[in-house]
Write a protein that holds these residues in place. Sequence first.
Motif, PDB file in Angstrom:
ATOM      1  N   VAL A  15       0.854  -1.196   0.000  1.00 24.44           N
ATOM      2  CA  VAL A  15       0.000   0.000   0.000  1.00 24.44           C
ATOM      3  C   VAL A  15       0.885   1.239   0.000  1.00 24.44           C
ATOM      4  O   VAL A  15       0.671   2.185  -0.761  1.00 24.44           O
ATOM      5  CB  VAL A  15      -0.937   0.019   1.235  1.00 24.44           C
ATOM      6  N   ALA A  16       1.923   1.224   0.850  1.00 26.17           N
ATOM      7  CA  ALA A  16       2.811   2.389   0.955  1.00 26.17           C
ATOM      8  C   ALA A  16       3.528   2.655  -0.369  1.00 26.17           C
ATOM      9  O   ALA A  16       3.658   3.802  -0.800  1.00 26.17           O
ATOM     10  CB  ALA A  16       3.827   2.170   2.071  1.00 26.17           C
ATOM     11  N   ARG A  17       3.990   1.587  -1.019  1.00 28.68           N
ATOM     12  CA  ARG A  17       4.731   1.780  -2.279  1.00 28.68           C
ATOM     13  C   ARG A  17       3.807   2.268  -3.391  1.00 28.68           C
ATOM     14  O   ARG A  17       4.164   3.132  -4.189  1.00 28.68           O
ATOM     15  CB  ARG A  17       5.478   0.503  -2.668  1.00 28.68           C
ATOM     16  N   ASP A  18       2.582   1.728  -3.421  1.00 26.76           N
ATOM     17  CA  ASP A  18       1.584   2.162  -4.400  1.00 26.76           C
ATOM     18  C   ASP A  18       1.269   3.636  -4.197  1.00 26.76           C
ATOM     19  O   ASP A  18       1.260   4.425  -5.137  1.00 26.76           O
ATOM     20  CB  ASP A  18       0.290   1.366  -4.154  1.00 26.76           C
ATOM     21  N   LEU A  19       1.048   3.980  -2.942  1.00 30.12           N
ATOM     22  CA  LEU A  19       0.717   5.357  -2.595  1.00 30.12           C
ATOM     23  C   LEU A  19       1.922   6.261  -2.835  1.00 30.12           C
ATOM     24  O   LEU A  19       1.788   7.354  -3.399  1.00 30.12           O
ATOM     25  CB  LEU A  19       0.283   5.412  -1.121  1.00 30.12           C
ATOM     26  N   GLY A  20       3.096   5.786  -2.421  1.00 29.76           N
ATOM     27  CA  GLY A  20       4.327   6.571  -2.574  1.00 29.76           C
ATOM     28  C   GLY A  20       4.563   6.967  -4.021  1.00 29.76           C
ATOM     29  O   GLY A  20       4.962   8.104  -4.306  1.00 29.76           O
ATOM     30  N   ASP A  21       4.267   6.043  -4.955  1.00 27.76           N
ATOM     31  CA  ASP A  21       4.460   6.333  -6.381  1.00 27.76           C
ATOM     32  C   ASP A  21       3.644   7.548  -6.803  1.00 27.76           C
ATOM     33  O   ASP A  21       4.104   8.359  -7.606  1.00 27.76           O
ATOM     34  CB  ASP A  21       4.011   5.126  -7.227  1.00 27.76           C
ATOM     35  N   VAL A  22       2.420   7.644  -6.296  1.00 32.32           N
ATOM     36  CA  VAL A  22       1.555   8.755  -6.702  1.00 32.32           C
ATOM     37  C   VAL A  22       1.865  10.021  -5.893  1.00 32.32           C
ATOM     38  O   VAL A  22       1.823  11.127  -6.413  1.00 32.32           O
ATOM     39  CB  VAL A  22       0.054   8.359  -6.579  1.00 32.32           C
ATOM     40  N   LEU A  23       2.207   9.826  -4.618  1.00 35.17           N
ATOM     41  CA  LEU A  23       2.551  10.998  -3.789  1.00 35.17           C
ATOM     42  C   LEU A  23       3.786  11.717  -4.328  1.00 35.17           C
ATOM     43  O   LEU A  23       3.896  12.934  -4.269  1.00 35.17           O
ATOM     44  CB  LEU A  23       2.812  10.574  -2.342  1.00 35.17           C
ATOM     45  N   ARG A  24       4.694  10.936  -4.878  1.00 34.94           N
ATOM     46  CA  ARG A  24       5.907  11.476  -5.500  1.00 34.94           C
ATOM     47  C   ARG A  24       5.516  12.519  -6.543  1.00 34.94           C
ATOM     48  O   ARG A  24       6.063  13.600  -6.618  1.00 34.94           O
ATOM     49  CB  ARG A  24       6.616  10.303  -6.199  1.00 34.94           C
TER      50      ARG A  24
ATOM     51  N   ALA B 278      -3.847  11.873  -4.619  1.00 37.82           N
ATOM     52  CA  ALA B 278      -3.289  10.557  -4.947  1.00 37.82           C
ATOM     53  C   ALA B 278      -4.377   9.485  -4.967  1.00 37.82           C
ATOM     54  O   ALA B 278      -4.387   8.593  -5.825  1.00 37.82           O
ATOM     55  CB  ALA B 278      -2.206  10.182  -3.933  1.00 37.82           C
ATOM     56  N   LEU B 279      -5.310   9.587  -4.030  1.00 38.48           N
ATOM     57  CA  LEU B 279      -6.349   8.544  -3.931  1.00 38.48           C
ATOM     58  C   LEU B 279      -7.414   8.668  -5.023  1.00 38.48           C
ATOM     59  O   LEU B 279      -8.335   7.869  -5.087  1.00 38.48           O
ATOM     60  CB  LEU B 279      -6.981   8.559  -2.530  1.00 38.48           C
ATOM     61  N   LYS B 280      -7.270   9.680  -5.867  1.00 41.18           N
ATOM     62  CA  LYS B 280      -8.181   9.786  -7.033  1.00 41.18           C
ATOM     63  C   LYS B 280      -7.527   9.192  -8.270  1.00 41.18           C
ATOM     64  O   LYS B 280      -8.120   9.148  -9.337  1.00 41.18           O
ATOM     65  CB  LYS B 280      -8.509  11.262  -7.289  1.00 41.18           C
ATOM     66  N   ASP B 281      -6.284   8.754  -8.146  1.00 42.21           N
ATOM     67  CA  ASP B 281      -5.546   8.238  -9.301  1.00 42.21           C
ATOM     68  C   ASP B 281      -6.196   6.929  -9.798  1.00 42.21           C
ATOM     69  O   ASP B 281      -6.270   5.945  -9.058  1.00 42.21           O
ATOM     70  CB  ASP B 281      -4.088   7.966  -8.888  1.00 42.21           C
TER      71      ASP B 281
ATOM     72  N   VAL C 299       9.905  10.190  -2.660  1.00 46.84           N
ATOM     73  CA  VAL C 299       9.279   9.587  -1.475  1.00 46.84           C
ATOM     74  C   VAL C 299       9.979   8.251  -1.231  1.00 46.84           C
ATOM     75  O   VAL C 299      10.032   7.394  -2.109  1.00 46.84           O
ATOM     76  CB  VAL C 299       7.758   9.385  -1.677  1.00 46.84           C
ATOM     77  N   ILE C 300      10.558   8.132  -0.059  1.00 51.10           N
ATOM     78  CA  ILE C 300      11.312   6.915   0.280  1.00 51.10           C
ATOM     79  C   ILE C 300      10.481   6.062   1.219  1.00 51.10           C
ATOM     80  O   ILE C 300       9.895   6.575   2.174  1.00 51.10           O
ATOM     81  CB  ILE C 300      12.652   7.307   0.980  1.00 51.10           C
ATOM     82  N   ILE C 301      10.431   4.768   0.966  1.00 50.51           N
ATOM     83  CA  ILE C 301       9.724   3.858   1.880  1.00 50.51           C
ATOM     84  C   ILE C 301      10.780   3.174   2.745  1.00 50.51           C
ATOM     85  O   ILE C 301      11.729   2.568   2.229  1.00 50.51           O
ATOM     86  CB  ILE C 301       8.912   2.789   1.104  1.00 50.51           C
ATOM     87  N   GLU C 302      10.612   3.285   4.042  1.00 52.76           N
ATOM     88  CA  GLU C 302      11.564   2.661   4.973  1.00 52.76           C
ATOM     89  C   GLU C 302      10.825   1.611   5.802  1.00 52.76           C
ATOM     90  O   GLU C 302       9.844   1.928   6.479  1.00 52.76           O
ATOM     91  CB  GLU C 302      12.155   3.745   5.900  1.00 52.76           C
ATOM     92  N   ASN C 303      11.284   0.374   5.728  1.00 51.61           N
ATOM     93  CA  ASN C 303      10.632  -0.705   6.489  1.00 51.61           C
ATOM     94  C   ASN C 303      11.273  -0.848   7.860  1.00 51.61           C
ATOM     95  O   ASN C 303      12.466  -1.096   7.963  1.00 51.61           O
ATOM     96  CB  ASN C 303      10.728  -2.021   5.711  1.00 51.61           C
ATOM     97  N   VAL C 304      10.464  -0.654   8.886  1.00 54.67           N
ATOM     98  CA  VAL C 304      10.942  -0.821  10.264  1.00 54.67           C
ATOM     99  C   VAL C 304      10.009  -1.844  10.927  1.00 54.67           C
ATOM    100  O   VAL C 304       9.083  -1.501  11.654  1.00 54.67           O
ATOM    101  CB  VAL C 304      10.934   0.518  11.044  1.00 54.67           C
ATOM    102  N   GLY C 305      10.227  -3.109  10.603  1.00 56.37           N
ATOM    103  CA  GLY C 305       9.333  -4.164  11.115  1.00 56.37           C
ATOM    104  C   GLY C 305       9.701  -4.602  12.520  1.00 56.37           C
ATOM    105  O   GLY C 305      10.804  -4.327  13.009  1.00 56.37           O
ATOM    106  N   GLY C 306       8.768  -5.278  13.171  1.00 53.59           N
ATOM    107  CA  GLY C 306       9.035  -5.848  14.491  1.00 53.59           C
ATOM    108  C   GLY C 306       8.005  -5.404  15.505  1.00 53.59           C
ATOM    109  O   GLY C 306       7.433  -4.320  15.394  1.00 53.59           O
ATOM    110  N   ALA C 307       7.762  -6.291  16.483  1.00 48.11           N
ATOM    111  CA  ALA C 307       6.828  -6.018  17.590  1.00 48.11           C
ATOM    112  C   ALA C 307       5.462  -5.525  17.088  1.00 48.11           C
ATOM    113  O   ALA C 307       4.903  -4.550  17.598  1.00 48.11           O
ATOM    114  CB  ALA C 307       7.450  -5.036  18.581  1.00 48.11           C
ATOM    115  N   GLY C 308       4.951  -6.227  16.085  1.00 51.33           N
ATOM    116  CA  GLY C 308       3.586  -5.970  15.606  1.00 51.33           C
ATOM    117  C   GLY C 308       3.359  -4.567  15.066  1.00 51.33           C
ATOM    118  O   GLY C 308       2.235  -4.088  15.060  1.00 51.33           O
ATOM    119  N   GLY C 309       4.407  -3.919  14.618  1.00 50.18           N
ATOM    120  CA  GLY C 309       4.262  -2.574  14.035  1.00 50.18           C
ATOM    121  C   GLY C 309       4.591  -1.471  15.027  1.00 50.18           C
ATOM    122  O   GLY C 309       4.675  -0.300  14.659  1.00 50.18           O
ATOM    123  N   THR C 310       4.825  -1.831  16.302  1.00 49.36           N
ATOM    124  CA  THR C 310       5.037  -0.784  17.308  1.00 49.36           C
ATOM    125  C   THR C 310       6.427  -0.152  17.211  1.00 49.36           C
ATOM    126  O   THR C 310       6.602   1.000  17.590  1.00 49.36           O
ATOM    127  CB  THR C 310       4.793  -1.302  18.743  1.00 49.36           C
TER     128      THR C 310
END
Length: 326
Positions: free
Chosen positions: A45-54, A275-278, A61-72
Amino acid sequence: MKHLLCAAVAAIATLTTPAVQAQGYPEKPVTIVVPFAAGGPTDKVARDLGDVLRRELKQTVIIENVGGAGGTLGAAKVAKANPDGYTLLLHHIGMATSPALYRKLPFKTLDDFEYLGMVNEVPMTLIGKATLPANNFAELRKWIEANKGQINLANAGLGAASHLCGLLFQQAMGVDMTTVPYKGTAPAMTDLLGGQVDLMCDQTTNTTQQIEAGKVKAFAVTTAKRLTTPALSKLPTLDESGLKGFNVSIWHGLYAPKGTPKAVQDKINAALRAALKDPELIKRQEALGAVVMTDARLGGAEHKKFVESEITKWGPAIKAAGVYAD
Ligand code: ASP
């Protein structure tokens, strides 16, 4: 000389006021933190959105993955980031479930963020490894009964959407399963495909293609109604399969650290709305069962109100399950 110095200090102060900072925003790349592993549904979702937000923000727009502890972990990172609009968070229902699950949540969900608007709503599916001997929900139920105590259920950690859905599923079935946490459901899917885990509840944005390719077995959708997405429309609901009242679907929203200037928030919100109208974005999301946000929750205030209502909705069910993390 003293006067000159004072004037210079005042001029610098004016140049760096939030209103002035907002005028040129964004002047450098904007990072969206995804609190789960790359390749999973939140990441997609973030990458799809990031493409249009750009395009809308005219900035990288850079997507940074910070996984772990259920998203916290990812959410905590953004809560502590500089409130200048250059570090944002894209998170899901975990924003509303983690307060009930964590005794020491490293941020205050309602106080530490600016709410920038919701992105979409996404149903979930109950899927299993391809080698499971069950081909429909009735057969799965029998298999679960026969294998109590030996079933593995993958999730993305306490507070993840897959965790909530799996928790409610175990409650509804009256069966305890061994949960296997990952940094996101992308690595969980890899293990499900490899047969290392048995079952998983995950967003359709991660499961649709695997279901279509026959690489996993799909048993049901978690929403109250069947889905209209062609690839998923034949799947029964858990409710009609006997788990009366089962109804979970998740959502994503965009956040900034508390104190981000209002003018910057407004710029991001305007870019989000555009972006969400794209048409391409809408098409891609719909093909994977997701619905792009079009109602009042596109606004920050309504977004926040909705998250508050979700905290109230899910908190008691989670607390009743007696699951906690420190
Ligand atoms: N689908 C995951 C969840 O269970 C998160 C992810 O990997 O995007 O919350």
